[in-house]
Design a protein around this motif. Structure first.
Motif, short mmCIF file in Angstrom:
data_model
loop_
_atom_site.label_atom_id
_atom_site.label_comp_id
_atom_site.label_asym_id
_atom_site.label_seq_id
_atom_site.Cartn_x
_atom_site.Cartn_y
_atom_site.Cartn_z
N THR A 47 23.67 43.15 -0.23
CA THR A 47 23.65 41.73 -0.59
C THR A 47 22.38 41.42 -1.37
N ILE A 48 21.27 41.98 -0.91
CA ILE A 48 20.00 41.73 -1.60
C ILE A 48 20.11 42.20 -3.06
N ALA A 49 20.60 43.42 -3.24
CA ALA A 49 20.71 43.96 -4.61
C ALA A 49 21.59 43.03 -5.45
N VAL B 142 20.28 34.87 -8.27
CA VAL B 142 20.50 33.78 -7.31
C VAL B 142 19.25 33.68 -6.44
N MET B 143 18.65 34.83 -6.15
CA MET B 143 17.42 34.89 -5.36
C MET B 143 16.39 35.70 -6.13
N PRO B 144 15.09 35.37 -6.05
CA PRO B 144 14.57 34.13 -5.50
C PRO B 144 15.13 32.92 -6.26
N PRO B 145 15.24 31.77 -5.58
CA PRO B 145 15.91 30.62 -6.20
C PRO B 145 15.05 29.92 -7.24
N TRP B 146 14.68 30.62 -8.28
CA TRP B 146 13.92 30.03 -9.38
C TRP B 146 14.90 29.82 -10.50
N ALA C 253 14.78 29.84 4.83
CA ALA C 253 15.88 30.81 4.67
C ALA C 253 16.50 31.16 6.02
N PRO C 254 17.78 31.51 6.01
CA PRO C 254 18.49 31.72 7.28
C PRO C 254 18.15 33.04 8.00
N PHE C 255 17.42 33.95 7.38
CA PHE C 255 17.03 35.18 8.08
C PHE C 255 15.69 35.66 7.53
N THR C 256 15.03 36.55 8.27
CA THR C 256 13.72 37.02 7.82
C THR C 256 13.89 38.27 6.96
N ALA D 290 6.11 39.78 -1.63
CA ALA D 290 5.49 38.85 -2.58
C ALA D 290 6.45 37.76 -3.05
N ASN D 291 7.76 38.04 -3.06
CA ASN D 291 8.69 37.11 -3.70
C ASN D 291 9.71 36.47 -2.78
N CYS D 292 9.85 36.97 -1.58
CA CYS D 292 10.92 36.49 -0.70
C CYS D 292 10.39 35.99 0.64
N ALA D 293 9.36 36.66 1.15
CA ALA D 293 8.93 36.39 2.53
C ALA D 293 8.40 34.97 2.72
N SER D 294 7.97 34.30 1.63
CA SER D 294 7.46 32.94 1.79
C SER D 294 8.54 32.04 2.41
N CYS D 295 9.80 32.30 2.08
CA CYS D 295 10.91 31.53 2.67
C CYS D 295 11.63 32.33 3.76
N HIS D 296 11.74 33.64 3.56
CA HIS D 296 12.46 34.47 4.53
C HIS D 296 11.50 34.96 5.60
N ARG D 297 10.95 34.06 6.38
CA ARG D 297 10.12 34.40 7.53
C ARG D 297 10.37 33.37 8.62
C1 HEC Z 1 12.29 29.23 -1.90
C2 HEC Z 1 12.80 29.91 -0.73
C3 HEC Z 1 13.44 31.27 -0.90
C4 HEC Z 1 12.93 32.37 -1.56
C5 HEC Z 1 11.60 32.52 -2.28
C6 HEC Z 1 13.92 33.41 -1.40
N1 HEC Z 1 14.99 32.96 -0.68
FE1 HEC Z 1 16.70 34.00 -0.20
N2 HEC Z 1 17.48 32.33 0.64
C7 HEC Z 1 16.84 31.14 0.81
C8 HEC Z 1 17.75 30.19 1.45
C9 HEC Z 1 17.42 28.76 1.85
C10 HEC Z 1 18.96 30.86 1.63
C11 HEC Z 1 20.26 30.31 2.24
C12 HEC Z 1 20.96 29.33 1.33
C13 HEC Z 1 21.47 29.92 0.06
O1 HEC Z 1 22.14 31.00 0.09
O2 HEC Z 1 21.23 29.32 -1.00
C14 HEC Z 1 18.76 32.20 1.10
C15 HEC Z 1 19.75 33.19 1.10
C16 HEC Z 1 19.53 34.52 0.77
C17 HEC Z 1 20.52 35.58 0.89
C18 HEC Z 1 21.93 35.39 1.36
C19 HEC Z 1 22.75 35.02 0.15
C20 HEC Z 1 24.23 35.06 0.35
O3 HEC Z 1 24.92 34.72 -0.63
O4 HEC Z 1 24.66 35.41 1.44
C21 HEC Z 1 19.90 36.74 0.50
C22 HEC Z 1 20.50 38.14 0.49
C23 HEC Z 1 18.55 36.40 0.09
N3 HEC Z 1 18.36 35.05 0.26
C24 HEC Z 1 17.63 37.29 -0.41
C25 HEC Z 1 16.41 36.92 -0.97
C26 HEC Z 1 15.54 37.85 -1.65
C27 HEC Z 1 15.80 39.35 -1.80
C28 HEC Z 1 14.48 37.12 -2.10
C29 HEC Z 1 13.29 37.60 -2.91
C30 HEC Z 1 13.55 38.46 -4.03
C31 HEC Z 1 14.67 35.73 -1.68
N4 HEC Z 1 15.87 35.66 -1.01
C32 HEC Z 1 13.79 34.69 -1.93
C33 HEC Z 1 15.54 30.84 0.44
C34 HEC Z 1 14.73 31.66 -0.33
#
Ligand code: HEC
Length: 458
Positions: free
Chosen positions: A86-88, A95-99, A70-73, A58-65
């Motif tokens: 890293t996720i935790a 820091v994530m989600p980037p709101w 995002a750089p990985f799925t 619901a919160n990550c896959a919109s960008c992580h797909r």
């Molecule tokens: C709006 C798009 C977006 C959403 C939503 C998002 N991400 Fe990301 N994420 C990115 C991008 C782009 C990067 C790579 C650039 C950066 O680190 O800022 C990233 C990087 C990361 C990294 C690597 C960070 C690091 O410092 O190495 C992790 C882990 C991650 N995301 C987890 C998540 C998780 C878990 C969620 C949901 C809870 C999430 N992201 C939601 C776009 C998103």
């Protein structure tokens, strides 16, 4: 005088929203996060499929797909298990989600994890990130494919593909597309599809009614023309923009952006070079307003003068503007560069009540997001909108582009600074269908300035 300066800054800013993305993303030290409000679940019961997947989907896959920013799925157990730690860590630091906005008024598409969700991800990680029963795995949400706002009324694209070299400085390239519109048009949305996400960092869409953009294009060999950050002509308005995480939304019925007849649309693309020659052909979907437009969507950049001494780790500025007429505010978008650390924008109503509009406690240059209010904010005439910002120009700021630190002023380069919040609003008394117009933000400000001067003279 001060007003004129502000306006000057504002116009410069309008031309220069595109800013390069830092190559790496070092993060300044942040205060320790507040303890989470979380009641631990019974030990070793949490699984990916039952507990964690619903949060990530619901919160990550919109960008992580696949195919997204995002750089990985993060769409399978294997994806998440591999980087559980890293996720935790990034979710706990928020820091994530980037709101980036702190809780305030309710925003459209607000994306923030609750303490409970963060606690749960931490516990799951600490207990070995178990998969659980695959049968429990929820389906991935249905993500819109292609145009988010449906099939556009008109798709325009860069007249030809543009190839960026493997190496060199970042490139700002401007591509001119004559509309050939025989009459004024009203737009309700401008949706931008970067042609090559590997190198496209930002896109801005401007209008040119001066013909200057196509002159510049003719003089510059190759597709489009190059500039150092601005667009090179007096923009007749910015009508759209794209940066990672930003989604174009249709304005409500009756509200639109005006495109004068015969204007040229100028797409400015900021390219980040990535070590490989890459080709881009960015596309733009235009959505015409349905039905009559009664109010013009307006953009006002509330800006502050800045002059940041070298070494100052706590440089603060404040700037306010009076609201000279009843308006309805729909969104706000803060903008600073690398030294910016925090921004707060709030309104003060005539009775003194303070209304928070947006607070970005940990500014991150990489996420230039607009915050749209779920309930548009009514600001009666006599209100005031205030911006407060804080910068860190010390050697301890890992984002500081200068070593040793240098004095930094307003400018277009990433290594310069800016201080503004774009306010997106409509004027309540305007009714185009009834022939009641309110000319422009400039006139608006002039009126406010005159009123203030009159008051001072009394
Ligand atoms: C709006 C798009 C977006 C959403 C939503 C998002 N991400 Fe990301 N994420 C990115 C991008 C782009 C990067 C790579 C650039 C950066 O680190 O800022 C990233 C990087 C990361 C990294 C690597 C960070 C690091 O410092 O190495 C992790 C882990 C991650 N995301 C987890 C998540 C998780 C878990 C969620 C949901 C809870 C999430 N992201 C939601 C776009 C998103």
């Amino acid at each position: 005088m001060k007003l004129r300066l502000l306006l000057g800054l504002a116009l410069v800013a309008l031309l220069a929203l595109a800013v390069p993305r830092a190559k790496s993303n070092p993060r300044p030290k942040t205060p320790d996060p507040k303890p989470l409000v979380y009641s631990p679940r019974p030990a070793n019961t949490l699984t990916f499929t039952k507990d964690v997947a619903p949060i990530l989907f619901a919160n990550c896959a919109s960008c992580h797909r696949t195919g997204e920013v995002a750089p990985f799925t993060l769409t399978s157990y294997a994806d998440a298990a591999k980087r559980a730690k890293t996720i935790a860590s990034v979710v706990e630091k928020r820091v994530m989600p980037p709101w980036k906005a702190a809780p305030g008024p309710a925003y459209v598409d607000e994306c923030r994890l609750t303490d409970d969700q963060i606690g749960l991800i931490k516990q799951w990680t600490a207990e070995g990130a178990k998969e659980g029963n695959p049968a429990d795995l929820p389906a991935l949400p249905k993500f819109p494919d292609g145009w988010r706002n449906g099939e556009p009324d008109l798709v325009i694209e860069m007249p030809e593909p543009y190839t960026v070299p493997a190496e060199g400085r970042d490139i700002y390239r401007n591509f001119v597309i004559p509309t050939g519109f025989k009459e004024d048009k009203w737009l309700s949305a401008v949706e931008i599809h970067p042609g090559n996400r590997r190198v496209v960092h930002h896109v801005l869409v401007h209008l040119d009614v001066s013909g200057k953009a196509s002159e510049l294009d003719a003089k510059d060999p190759g597709p489009g023309y190059r500039t150092g950050g601005g667009v090179g002509f007096p923009s007749a308005g910015q009508i759209g923009g794209w940066a990672p995480g930003n989604v174009a939304r249709r304005s409500p019925d009756g509200i639109g952006v005006n495109v004068p007849k015969n204007s040229d649309i100028v797409i400015q693309v900021h390219y980040n070079l990535n070590g490989k020659a890459e080709t881009d052909r960015t596309k733009i979907g235009l959505y015409f307003a349905k039905g009559p437009v009664d109010k013009r969507a307006r953009l006002f950049p509330l800006a502050s003068r800045i002059s940041i001494p070298a070494g100052d780790d706590n440089y603060r500025v404040t700037s306010s503007m009076p609201v000279p007429s009843d308006v309805t505010l729909r969104s706000v978008m803060p903008h600073m560069h690398l030294l910016g650390r925090e921004m707060k924008v709030f309104a003060t109503l005539p009775d003194g009540t303070e209304l928070p509009l947006v607070h970005v406690p940990e500014w991150d240059f990489n996420w230039q997001m607009g915050y749209a209010f779920k309930e548009p904010v009514k600001l009666p005439r006599g209100s005031k909108v205030t911006l407060e910002a804080r910068y860190d120009n010390s050697a301890d700021n890992p984002r500081n582009p200068n070593s040793p630190p240098k004095p930094v002023r307003w400018g277009e380069q990433t290594t310069d600074e800016m201080c503004l919040a774009y306010l997106n609003f409509t004027v309540d008394s305007e009714s185009l269908t009834q022939g009641k117009t309110v000319p422009s933000v400039t006139d608006y400000l002039r009126k406010a300035g005159e009123a203030r001067r009159k008051k001072q003279e009394k």
